[in-house]
Write a protein that holds these residues in place. Structure first.
Motif, short mmCIF file in Angstrom:
data_model
loop_
_atom_site.label_atom_id
_atom_site.label_comp_id
_atom_site.label_asym_id
_atom_site.label_seq_id
_atom_site.Cartn_x
_atom_site.Cartn_y
_atom_site.Cartn_z
N THR A 108 0.83 -1.19 0.00
CA THR A 108 0.00 0.00 0.00
C THR A 108 0.87 1.25 0.00
N GLU A 109 0.53 2.19 -0.87
CA GLU A 109 1.26 3.46 -0.95
C GLU A 109 0.27 4.59 -1.24
N GLY A 110 0.34 5.66 -0.45
CA GLY A 110 -0.48 6.84 -0.70
C GLY A 110 -1.96 6.52 -0.78
N THR A 111 -2.58 6.89 -1.90
CA THR A 111 -4.02 6.65 -2.08
C THR A 111 -4.31 5.30 -2.71
N LYS A 112 -3.27 4.51 -2.92
CA LYS A 112 -3.43 3.18 -3.52
C LYS A 112 -3.27 2.11 -2.45
N ARG A 113 -4.37 1.44 -2.14
CA ARG A 113 -4.34 0.37 -1.16
C ARG A 113 -4.28 -0.97 -1.88
N VAL A 114 -3.35 -1.81 -1.45
CA VAL A 114 -3.17 -3.12 -2.07
C VAL A 114 -3.49 -4.20 -1.04
N ARG A 115 -4.46 -5.02 -1.36
CA ARG A 115 -4.88 -6.08 -0.45
C ARG A 115 -4.34 -7.42 -0.93
N ILE A 116 -3.82 -8.18 0.02
CA ILE A 116 -3.20 -9.48 -0.27
C ILE A 116 -4.18 -10.57 0.13
N SER A 117 -4.77 -11.21 -0.85
CA SER A 117 -5.76 -12.26 -0.54
C SER A 117 -5.14 -13.66 -0.55
N GLY A 118 -3.88 -13.76 -0.96
CA GLY A 118 -3.18 -15.04 -0.93
C GLY A 118 -1.69 -14.82 -0.80
N LYS A 148 -4.14 -9.84 -9.50
CA LYS A 148 -2.84 -10.14 -10.12
C LYS A 148 -2.04 -11.09 -9.24
N LEU A 149 -1.25 -11.92 -9.89
CA LEU A 149 -0.26 -12.75 -9.20
C LEU A 149 1.10 -12.10 -9.38
N VAL A 150 1.80 -11.85 -8.27
CA VAL A 150 3.10 -11.20 -8.38
C VAL A 150 4.14 -11.97 -7.56
N LYS A 151 5.38 -11.82 -7.98
CA LYS A 151 6.51 -12.39 -7.25
C LYS A 151 7.16 -11.25 -6.47
N TYR A 152 7.27 -11.42 -5.15
CA TYR A 152 7.75 -10.36 -4.27
C TYR A 152 9.05 -10.80 -3.61
N ASP A 153 10.11 -10.03 -3.84
CA ASP A 153 11.42 -10.33 -3.27
C ASP A 153 11.43 -9.92 -1.80
N LEU A 154 11.64 -10.88 -0.90
CA LEU A 154 11.57 -10.61 0.53
C LEU A 154 12.78 -9.83 1.04
N GLU A 170 -8.31 -14.90 -15.41
CA GLU A 170 -8.16 -14.22 -14.13
C GLU A 170 -9.01 -14.89 -13.05
N ARG A 171 -8.50 -14.81 -11.80
CA ARG A 171 -9.20 -15.46 -10.69
C ARG A 171 -9.14 -14.58 -9.46
N ASP A 172 -10.22 -14.63 -8.67
CA ASP A 172 -10.21 -13.94 -7.38
C ASP A 172 -9.56 -14.81 -6.30
N ASN A 173 -9.48 -16.11 -6.56
CA ASN A 173 -8.83 -17.03 -5.63
C ASN A 173 -7.88 -17.92 -6.41
N ALA A 174 -6.77 -18.27 -5.77
CA ALA A 174 -5.79 -19.13 -6.42
C ALA A 174 -5.17 -20.06 -5.38
N ARG A 175 -5.14 -21.34 -5.67
CA ARG A 175 -4.49 -22.32 -4.79
C ARG A 175 -3.11 -22.59 -5.37
N ILE A 176 -2.08 -22.26 -4.60
CA ILE A 176 -0.70 -22.42 -5.04
C ILE A 176 0.10 -23.12 -3.95
N LEU A 177 0.93 -24.07 -4.34
CA LEU A 177 1.82 -24.77 -3.41
C LEU A 177 3.22 -24.83 -3.99
#
Length: 378
Positions: A108-118, A148-154, A170-177
């Motif tokens: 989340t930055e400024g007026t842009k809120r980013v929600r992590i559903s997975g 969106k599915l993104v790769k995030y460098d920790l 596109e999907r609102d839910n994604a099962r990933i292992l």
């Protein structure tokens, strides 16, 4: 005089026997401790309670700076705990051994809120795969992005890649292992599993796991449930299939090796029932709960004899979770409320109720030792 001395000696002897034997009898009745695991309980007090399983006492509190730990995800090696706040915007990372926060991040930055559903964590702690959706506040409206599915460098706290949706859907839910090695990523669709190279995020294979496992039977409906006592890369749980001849749904137990893409074993138990499966640490037994208003039951599974060996009614809750203790002696009933009910796993007698003093959001047991290899139990 001798008689009085003798009476006094007898009373002392009885007292000593009582002091020595009574604790032993009490311990025997209660079956000893549930094991030597650590139990982590997220609460609405913006903290994670740490319980010692040996005595079910709170020994520490992990303070969460991002708010209520609404979601908790344990890394595959059990060394890191990832918590998300109720708005799914902030992530705080804890070292399980020291119980201290080691990092936190938000998109989340400024007026842009980013929600992590997975959130899915690379076993080597290099990066996370996140399912996100952004909400941007404009002067006269809110703009909501596609998921969106993104790769995030920790390490760098940067989104390094956007992963294309499989088949452009596109999907609102994604099962990933992840695979235990971290080399592969498994993406679940309604029909099959797509295998990705975790380095390039490109699809390299696929597995139509839901195909009928017996000729003439319906499709294999298996949820790949995570179990803390299963070996990494293996998934044991209930599956459902449809018998087309009798037009009924059957329930069974399957063990799947996801890395080799094989169903190691499966067998049916009979007509499908409203329960799940949680295994004992040695994976010889399992338990489930049936939860209907006015009807709460423990289901016992004999995984060696391949049968449902019993159903026992108990005073349950409208919403509850079930976790076996780390030595299999106890069953913990938790979730929804401030208490943990401890039941004997054989007699199903309620042994005690642990009052945490705070409503819980999540319950997680972290065994002191890794799961036993499959060969050690057969």
């Amino acid at each position: 005089m001798r008689k009085r001395i003798g009476d006094r000696g007898s009373r002392i002897a009885v007292l000593l026997v009582t002091l020595l034997v009574l604790p032993a009898l009490t311990a025997a009745q209660n079956g000893g401790s549930g094991g030597n695991a650590t139990i982590l309980v997220g609460t609405y007090t913006e903290g994670i309670l740490v319980l010692d399983e040996k005595n079910m006492k709170v020994i520490d509190t992990m303070k969460v700076s991002i708010g209520t730990p609404y979601q908790m995800v344990l890394s595959m090696d059990r060394t890191r705990l990832y918590t998300l706040d109720p708005y799914a915007e902030k992530v705080e990372i804890f070292d399980v051994g020291t119980r201290k926060a080691v990092d936190r991040f938000t998109l989340t930055e400024g007026t842009k809120r980013v929600r992590i559903s997975g959130i899915n964590i690379d076993p080597k702690h290099r990066f996370a795969v996140l399912l996100i959706k952004s909400i941007t506040k404009k002067i006269d409206r809110f703009e909501i992005s596609a998921p969106k599915l993104v790769k995030y460098d920790l390490a760098t706290h940067k989104v390094t890649d956007t992963i294309p949706w499989p088949r452009g859907q596109e999907r609102d839910n994604a099962r990933i292992l992840f695979s235990p090695s971290g080399d592969n990523l498994y993406f679940f669709t309604n029909d099959d599993i797509l295998i990705y190279d975790a380095r390039t995020m490109k699809q390299v294979d696929q597995w139509d796991y839901a195909s009928p496992i017996e000729q003439g039977m319906g499709r294999f409906n298996f949820g790949f449930p995570a179990d803390v006592y299963e070996e990494p890369g293996f998934y044991t749980g209930l599956f459902r299939i449809t018998d087309p001849v009798q037009n009924r749904q059957l329930m069974g137990v399957a063990r799947v090796n996801l890395e080799r893409r094989t169903v190691e074993s499966f067998y049916t138990l009979g007509p499908s029932g409203p329960t799940g499966l949680a295994m004992s640490p040695d994976r010889r037994r399992g338990w489930g709960i049936r939860s209907e208003i006015g009807l709460y039951e423990f289901w016992t599974f004999d995984l060696e004899a391949r049968r449902v060996s019993g159903r026992t009614q108990f005073a349950g809750r409208p919403r509850m979770g079930l976790t076996p203790s780390s030595n299999g002696r106890y069953l913990y009933i938790h979730t929804a409320g401030p208490t943990i009910d401890v039941y004997d796993s054989q007699t199903f007698r309620l042994l005690r109720t642990v009052d945490l003093g705070a409503d819980m959001t999540r319950f997680m047991i972290v065994p002191a030792t890794p799961p036993a290899p499959a060969g050690a139990r057969r």
